[in-house]
Design a protein around this motif. Structure first.
Motif, PDB file in Angstrom:
ATOM      1  N   LEU A   1       0.845  -1.188   0.000  1.00 13.35           N
ATOM      2  CA  LEU A   1       0.000   0.000   0.000  1.00 13.35           C
ATOM      3  C   LEU A   1       0.880   1.238   0.000  1.00 13.35           C
ATOM      4  CD1 LEU A   1      -2.928   1.132   0.333  1.00 13.35           C
ATOM      5  CD2 LEU A   1      -2.563   0.971   2.802  1.00 13.35           C
TER       6      LEU A   1
ATOM      7  N   SER B   1      -3.392  -5.506   8.699  1.00 11.20           N
ATOM      8  CA  SER B   1      -3.255  -4.297   7.890  1.00 11.20           C
ATOM      9  C   SER B   1      -4.606  -3.808   7.385  1.00 11.20           C
ATOM     10  CB  SER B   1      -2.353  -4.575   6.680  1.00 11.20           C
ATOM     11  OG  SER B   1      -1.092  -5.010   7.103  1.00 11.20           O
TER      12      SER B   1
ATOM     13  N   SER C   1      -7.104  -2.570   4.499  1.00 15.33           N
ATOM     14  CA  SER C   1      -7.264  -2.770   3.054  1.00 15.33           C
ATOM     15  C   SER C   1      -7.049  -1.434   2.349  1.00 15.33           C
ATOM     16  CB  SER C   1      -8.662  -3.304   2.753  1.00 15.33           C
ATOM     17  OG  SER C   1      -9.629  -2.304   3.021  1.00 15.33           O
ATOM     18  N   THR C   2      -6.903  -1.476   1.041  1.00  9.81           N
ATOM     19  CA  THR C   2      -6.701  -0.248   0.277  1.00  9.81           C
ATOM     20  C   THR C   2      -7.890   0.689   0.454  1.00  9.81           C
ATOM     21  OG1 THR C   2      -5.453  -1.527  -1.345  1.00  9.81           O
ATOM     22  CG2 THR C   2      -6.118   0.673  -1.996  1.00  9.81           C
TER      23      THR C   2
ATOM     24  N   HIS D   1      -2.592  -3.307  -3.158  1.00  2.69           N
ATOM     25  CA  HIS D   1      -2.974  -4.663  -3.569  1.00  2.69           C
ATOM     26  C   HIS D   1      -3.334  -5.424  -2.308  1.00  2.69           C
ATOM     27  CE1 HIS D   1      -2.790  -8.752  -5.110  1.00  2.69           C
ATOM     28  NE2 HIS D   1      -2.794  -8.245  -6.332  1.00  2.69           N
ATOM     29  N   ASP D   2      -4.570  -5.937  -2.263  1.00  4.28           N
ATOM     30  CA  ASP D   2      -5.072  -6.593  -1.049  1.00  4.28           C
ATOM     31  C   ASP D   2      -4.849  -8.098  -1.091  1.00  4.28           C
ATOM     32  OD1 ASP D   2      -5.922  -4.139  -0.032  1.00  4.28           O
ATOM     33  OD2 ASP D   2      -7.827  -4.281  -1.097  1.00  4.28           O
TER      34      ASP D   2
ATOM     35  N   GLY E   1      -7.797 -10.108  -3.029  1.00  3.44           N
ATOM     36  CA  GLY E   1      -8.414  -8.782  -3.105  1.00  3.44           C
ATOM     37  C   GLY E   1      -8.170  -8.042  -4.399  1.00  3.44           C
TER      38      GLY E   1
END
Length: 200
Positions: free
Chosen positions: A42, A74, A76-77, A106-107, A111
């Motif tokens: 991220l 973490s 997510s975007t 990028h998840d 994701g």
């Protein structure tokens, strides 16, 4: 006098930012890295008032890391973009940050990749491609014509190279250096850190 470009494809995001650091009509240096790595996969590129971009970028970077330490996972975007938007919106009528951003991430393996466009008024949109600065006047039409979701990494870099070549050819401002970052399942990495040659 700054330019940010971004392209989101199925499995990766490419972010490009010029390397100028200036004040008014003067360029102070031409090797400024405008990317802040928020997490392993991220990152955000920032442009705007020089007194706002670094403090706000560092504030976001440290708070996303703090969230990961406190909760053990973490953001997510989308969650990170929403957090950034809320911080900008909260400050908008008190002491606003004049910062424009492209947030890419990028998840993990399921994701996929995502790119978010955000401006200093806390406007946020998930986009396939985005641009900030005077360079956006010349590059958005190129991105609209040539963008495909299934671009390879090399094709995406070449597409941003076309935009930069047009910016360097048409724009009166001098932007000789751009730095390219790719964000995918393997993390954030620099893929190009040189002047982009103009196309004839």
């Amino acid at each position: 006098m700054e330019c940010l470009l971004g392209v989101c494809c199925r499995d990766f995001v490419v972010l490009a930012a010029d390397c100028n650091a200036g004040r008014s009509i003067f360029v102070m240096k031409q090797d400024q890295d405008k990317l802040f790595k928020l997490d392993d996969r991220l990152a955000v590129v920032v442009a705007g008032e020089s007194g706002d971009t670094t403090p706000f970028g560092e504030f976001i970077e440290k708070n996303v890391q703090l969230y990961k330490i406190r909760h053990g996972y973490s953001l997510s975007t989308h969650s990170a973009a929403s957090f950034v938007r809320k911080q900008l919106a909260d400050c908008l009528r008190r002491s606003p940050y004049f910062v424009n951003m492209l947030i890419g991430g990028h998840d993990g393996y399921d994701g996929g990749a995502a790119l978010y466009f955000m401006d200093y008024l806390a406007t946020m949109a998930k986009v396939p491609f985005g641009a900030h600065g005077y360079g956006s006047y010349l590059s958005l039409s190129i991105l609209d014509k040539y963008y495909r979701e299934d671009l390879t990494e090399q094709e995406a870099i070449e597409l941003l190279g076309k935009c930069i070549a047009e910016i360097q050819k048409r724009l009166v401002l001098n932007m000789p250096n751009f730095k390219f970052h790719v964000i995918d399942k393997d993390g954030v990495r620099v893929v190009r850190d040189t002047a982009v040659e103009m196309e004839s």
